[in-house]
Design a protein around this motif. Structure first.
Motif, PDB file in Angstrom:
ATOM      1  N   ALA A   1       0.829  -1.206   0.000  1.00  0.00           N
ATOM      2  CA  ALA A   1       0.000   0.000   0.000  1.00  0.00           C
ATOM      3  C   ALA A   1       0.862   1.255   0.000  1.00  0.00           C
ATOM      4  O   ALA A   1       0.588   2.215  -0.737  1.00  0.00           O
ATOM      5  CB  ALA A   1      -0.930  -0.012   1.216  1.00  0.00           C
ATOM      6  N   MET A   2       1.919   1.267   0.802  1.00  0.00           N
ATOM      7  CA  MET A   2       2.781   2.442   0.881  1.00  0.00           C
ATOM      8  C   MET A   2       3.480   2.709  -0.447  1.00  0.00           C
ATOM      9  O   MET A   2       3.554   3.858  -0.899  1.00  0.00           O
ATOM     10  CB  MET A   2       3.830   2.257   1.978  1.00  0.00           C
ATOM     11  CG  MET A   2       4.709   3.476   2.202  1.00  0.00           C
ATOM     12  SD  MET A   2       5.844   3.295   3.600  1.00  0.00           S
ATOM     13  CE  MET A   2       6.924   1.996   2.971  1.00  0.00           C
ATOM     14  N   VAL A   3       3.966   1.662  -1.084  1.00  0.00           N
ATOM     15  CA  VAL A   3       4.649   1.824  -2.373  1.00  0.00           C
ATOM     16  C   VAL A   3       3.681   2.365  -3.423  1.00  0.00           C
ATOM     17  O   VAL A   3       4.028   3.257  -4.208  1.00  0.00           O
ATOM     18  CB  VAL A   3       5.263   0.487  -2.829  1.00  0.00           C
ATOM     19  CG1 VAL A   3       5.719   0.558  -4.281  1.00  0.00           C
ATOM     20  CG2 VAL A   3       6.439   0.116  -1.936  1.00  0.00           C
ATOM     21  N   LEU A   4       2.455   1.849  -3.445  1.00  0.00           N
ATOM     22  CA  LEU A   4       1.474   2.314  -4.431  1.00  0.00           C
ATOM     23  C   LEU A   4       1.149   3.796  -4.227  1.00  0.00           C
ATOM     24  O   LEU A   4       1.082   4.570  -5.199  1.00  0.00           O
ATOM     25  CB  LEU A   4       0.203   1.476  -4.334  1.00  0.00           C
ATOM     26  CG  LEU A   4       0.296   0.041  -4.855  1.00  0.00           C
ATOM     27  CD1 LEU A   4      -1.004  -0.712  -4.613  1.00  0.00           C
ATOM     28  CD2 LEU A   4       0.640   0.018  -6.340  1.00  0.00           C
ATOM     29  N   PHE A   5       0.922   4.207  -2.986  1.00  0.00           N
ATOM     30  CA  PHE A   5       0.643   5.615  -2.717  1.00  0.00           C
ATOM     31  C   PHE A   5       1.844   6.489  -3.074  1.00  0.00           C
ATOM     32  O   PHE A   5       1.684   7.585  -3.640  1.00  0.00           O
ATOM     33  CB  PHE A   5       0.279   5.818  -1.244  1.00  0.00           C
ATOM     34  CG  PHE A   5      -1.187   5.633  -0.958  1.00  0.00           C
ATOM     35  CD1 PHE A   5      -2.106   6.621  -1.298  1.00  0.00           C
ATOM     36  CD2 PHE A   5      -1.656   4.476  -0.357  1.00  0.00           C
ATOM     37  CE1 PHE A   5      -3.461   6.462  -1.038  1.00  0.00           C
ATOM     38  CE2 PHE A   5      -3.006   4.305  -0.090  1.00  0.00           C
ATOM     39  CZ  PHE A   5      -3.913   5.300  -0.430  1.00  0.00           C
TER      40      PHE A   5
END
Length: 345
Positions: free
Chosen positions: A133-137
């Motif tokens: 999730a962090m990488v996508l954001f």
């Protein structure tokens, strides 16, 4: 290695080294940023915006609680999952060396008799989805700040790059020192070493069995959605918290800036409260999107302390719920250890 000397080495790697790490990063910030100018530029806290940020922080815990309940297959109630989230986050924010991660399996074992292998497996899966999730954001935020970051680096005449390389170098040296101390502490005679390896093999076997029981494939979509909701709320909290301390950013900018602060918070050698490493992440992230370093330092310190206070207040106010539900569970189910894959009675 003599027991007394082993204790000294343990204290060095568990407490002294993380404390020294925080002090070193604080010194690095003090040398790189004009602290007096930081105090002069600070204009105060916007109370209404800070209250909005606090509300978002509370909602974020609800999404975390939903994910923990999902991972534990409904064995733990949503109220208890919320309390576990609060205590787990508080210990992670306060204790050095990320030792607060141990609070999650400990609480599940103590109050709901869920095995350490099963609880550690759910924690392992949660961290994987957190990373995704962090990488996508963060990748999405580059569409908003990519050009600004490149322009800031070009105009800094290498100062940002030098500061970043120095941070990485210090972090690498300290991490290497911890690894050496860890190996030194475990340099025992053959019999004890075999016993240690046996414990490691047993723990790994327990984790493997727990990973299989979680049945992650069947809940992967729900896990992904809940993780996105968690990071949406987390980044929204950072955006409003930064605005409360005088830095008005849009959502994409706050994602890019706060991601480095998140990485600073999970640095494995952070000291008590994470002070030093977290501020370094905030300064790097905010400066890269064009915020002046003195303003970035003051805002980073403010947001960090604000988040720490909120985590302590939520942990203290929700723990009675956890203790009450734990007593009910032990009275209903008895002492039998329950894997997470079993449904609630």
């Amino acid at each position: 290695m003599k027991p007394g000397f082993r204790k000294i080495v343990f204290i060095l790697r568990r407490y002294v080294l993380p404390t020294v790490t925080g002090l070193l990063f604080l010194y690095l910030l003090w040398r790189s940023v004009d602290v007096a100018e930081s105090l002069r530029t600070f204009s105060g806290v916007r109370i209404g915006t800070a209250c909005a940020a606090a509300g978002i922080y509370i909602v974020q815990y609800f999404f975390l609680a939903v994910r923990w309940r999902l991972l534990n297959r409904g064995r733990v109630g949503i109220g208890s999952c919320y309390a576990i989230t609060a205590v787990h986050n508080m210990t992670n924010n306060v204790l050095p060396f990320r030792t607060g991660e141990l609070a999650y399996p400990y609480l599940l074992k103590r109050h709901f008799n869920i095995g350490l292998g099963d609880s550690t497996a759910t924690l392992f899966y949660a961290r994987i989805f957190d990373l995704v999730a962090m990488v996508l954001f963060f990748i999405g935020s580059l569409a908003f700040v990519g050009r600004d970051v490149l322009q800031t680096i070009a105009e800094s005449k290498g100062e940002i790059l030098q500061f970043t390389l120095l941070v990485v170098l210090i972090g690498g040296v300290l991490l290497g020192m911890y690894v050496l101390l860890d190996r030194w502490a475990n340099n025992q005679d053959t019999e004890k070493h075999e016993g240690l390896r046996g414990k490691v093999r047993g723990a790994f076997r327990s984790l493997t069995e727990g990973l299989a029981r979680v049945e992650i494939v069947s809940i992967s979509v729900k896990m992904f959605v809940s993780s996105l909701a968690i990071f949406l709320a987390r980044y929204a909290f950072f955006m409003y918290a930064l605005r409360a301390f005088g830095i008005d950013l849009v959502f994409g900018e706050s994602v890019a800036a706060s991601t480095l602060a998140i990485l600073g918070a999970i640095f494995p050698l952070q000291g008590v409260g994470g002070y030093g490493t977290v501020e370094t992440g905030w300064v790097l992230g905010l400066v890269l999107i064009g915020v002046e370093a003195p303003t970035a330092l003051m805002a980073g310190f403010g947001v960090h302390t604000f988040r720490l206070v909120l985590s302590v207040l939520l942990a203290g106010s929700t723990y009675p719920i956890l203790a009450h539900d734990g007593r009910k569970h032990r009275g209903a189910d008895g002492p039998t250890e329950t894997p997470v894959s079993q449904p609630a009675p």
